[in-house]
Design an enzyme around this catalytic site. Sequence first.
Site, PDB file in Angstrom:
ATOM      1  N   ARG A  34      -7.146 -19.925  -4.401  1.00 34.02           N
ATOM      2  CA  ARG A  34      -6.439 -20.088  -5.099  1.00 34.02           C
ATOM      3  C   ARG A  34      -6.612 -22.459  -5.711  1.00 34.02           C
ATOM      4  O   ARG A  34      -6.108 -22.940  -6.653  1.00 34.02           O
ATOM      5  CB  ARG A  34      -4.909 -20.505  -4.994  1.00 34.02           C
ATOM      6  N   LYS A 205       1.979   3.933  -7.816  1.00 27.74           N
ATOM      7  CA  LYS A 205       3.087   3.670  -9.276  1.00 27.74           C
ATOM      8  C   LYS A 205       2.652   4.356  -9.998  1.00 27.74           C
ATOM      9  O   LYS A 205       2.355   3.050 -10.930  1.00 27.74           O
ATOM     10  CB  LYS A 205       4.253   3.410  -8.341  1.00 27.74           C
ATOM     11  N   GLY A 361      -4.045  -6.044 -10.023  1.00 27.10           N
ATOM     12  CA  GLY A 361      -3.527  -5.569  -8.843  1.00 27.10           C
ATOM     13  C   GLY A 361      -4.472  -5.214  -7.066  1.00 27.10           C
ATOM     14  O   GLY A 361      -5.413  -6.695  -7.190  1.00 27.10           O
ATOM     15  N   GLY A 384       0.037  -9.855 -11.892  1.00 24.03           N
ATOM     16  CA  GLY A 384       1.412  -9.739 -12.305  1.00 24.03           C
ATOM     17  C   GLY A 384       0.960 -10.226 -13.781  1.00 24.03           C
ATOM     18  O   GLY A 384       1.451  -9.632 -14.798  1.00 24.03           O
TER      19      GLY A 384
HETATM   20  P1  AMP Z   1      -1.403  -1.425  -6.540  1.00 24.71           P
HETATM   21  O1  AMP Z   1      -0.406  -3.100  -6.284  1.00 24.71           O
HETATM   22  O2  AMP Z   1      -0.259  -1.624  -7.696  1.00 24.71           O
HETATM   23  O3  AMP Z   1      -2.880  -1.689  -7.067  1.00 24.71           O
HETATM   24  O4  AMP Z   1      -1.265  -0.461  -5.794  1.00 24.71           O
HETATM   25  C1  AMP Z   1      -1.752  -0.200  -4.734  1.00 24.71           C
HETATM   26  C2  AMP Z   1      -1.523   0.166  -2.883  1.00 24.71           C
HETATM   27  O5  AMP Z   1      -1.876   2.092  -3.582  1.00 24.71           O
HETATM   28  C3  AMP Z   1      -2.182   0.079  -2.118  1.00 24.71           C
HETATM   29  O6  AMP Z   1      -1.126  -0.297  -1.039  1.00 24.71           O
HETATM   30  C4  AMP Z   1      -2.720   1.417  -1.499  1.00 24.71           C
HETATM   31  O7  AMP Z   1      -3.083   1.620  -0.603  1.00 24.71           O
HETATM   32  C5  AMP Z   1      -1.813   2.099  -2.482  1.00 24.71           C
HETATM   33  N1  AMP Z   1      -1.945   3.458  -2.571  1.00 24.71           N
HETATM   34  C6  AMP Z   1      -3.409   4.225  -3.129  1.00 24.71           C
HETATM   35  N2  AMP Z   1      -3.917   5.338  -3.420  1.00 24.71           N
HETATM   36  C7  AMP Z   1      -2.652   5.598  -2.518  1.00 24.71           C
HETATM   37  C8  AMP Z   1      -2.595   6.994  -2.417  1.00 24.71           C
HETATM   38  N3  AMP Z   1      -2.995   7.986  -2.648  1.00 24.71           N
HETATM   39  N4  AMP Z   1      -1.769   7.582  -1.650  1.00 24.71           N
HETATM   40  C9  AMP Z   1      -0.656   6.469  -1.223  1.00 24.71           C
HETATM   41  N5  AMP Z   1      -1.030   5.202  -1.369  1.00 24.71           N
HETATM   42  C10 AMP Z   1      -2.183   5.146  -2.249  1.00 24.71           C
END
Ligand code: AMP
Length: 406
Positions: A34, A205, A361, A384
Amino acid sequence: MNIKDIDFKGKKALIRVDFNVPLDADFNITDDTRIQAALPTIRHILDNGGSAILMSHLGRPLKKLNADGTINTRKFTLRHVAGYLPNVLNCIVKFADHTTGEETEQYVAALKAGEVLLLENTRFHKGEKKGDEAFAKELSKLGDIYINDAFGTAHRAHASTTTVANYFAPENRAFGFLMENEIKNATRALHSEDRPITAITGGAKVSDKLLLLESLLDRVNNLIIGGGMAYTFAKAQGGKIGNSLCEEDKLDLALDLLKKAKAKGVNIYLPTDNKIADTFANDANSKFAATNNIPDGWMGLDIGPESIDTFKKVILDSKTILWNGPMGVFEFENFATGTKSIAEAVAASTAQGAFSLVGGGDSVAAVKQMGLGDKVSFVSTGGGAMLEFLEGKELPGIAAIQGAMA
Ligand code: AMP
């Protein structure tokens, strides 16, 4: 105003940077990405005869108070960064213990061209996160020109990122180079005419990504949905997903999204097979299973070889690629293959001439972890902020600079 059109000679530039860097237990900076990202803007101003007053937040000091209710200044002080800056800027860097006030104004008055003053953590003030006018006005006294180069906080209407801009005339406020670059690349990805356009989405999610998915349906030809959120879609379609991640209250929304995609002519690609595990651990027992037939007691932690193949083909045929979110639990080496393969496919497609943006992300961390950061067209610094930009929202930090330009 464009930063390149501003004459900084003899001027004091108040710059909002994002120096919210990770620190170890002894408060050493463990990753200076950063800081490095903000250097071109700071150097440009110093090289053109100006001086720079830098402001940033570091952590969440008001959320993590000492037991006696005071601010943990030892942990959250920007002094941790002040000591580091001369190494990378090669100039005098002074530090103001108070973000605003008389003493700080005196430091500013004494600042010479080519020098830098770093202010104490903006979040030591309650007014910062509230976007408080009085605090913003105090900040505005510290510069002739306001530059916002903190893309990572552009989605927050805080005093130092947004409100303060209103105290500068349009010709005296601008984006820094980092901000400009982020906006330029995200705009290119969202409004590209180079088709097919493919969005790859993943992560944990569906609820975090619903707005993104909705917004993408109006822009892309192909939408790949992997990661944990794919199982909500699988269950919504009647599949058996065992213990995989699922948001029961989003099943209808998932079906609705698939319907909308069909109506809009967007091709949706969901995983057809998965690497499944009997516990949420790297060393869990694992095997492959069809996405709609995961046994009870097992959970999908990565996409399988058939899905990788399908997704790869789509990615290699694309001219514009936008990636947000990993395909599986890439933090576990045994479940990182899907994310790694997709990263490689994005890099290969970029080498063939596609424009690719990774942002918003954990996919950024994944691409960097795999050493492919320089093999894609652009890696965003704003988690974000980039997500909200791609959702089509107006970011307050951007609007505050642009507002008066219109
Ligand atoms: P995000 O910050 O929304 O991009 O989410 C990333 C997180 O989603 C990471 O820490 C991954 O470990 C988690 N993730 C991805 N696929 C899965 C899965 N099949 N089951 C549980 N967690 C997951």
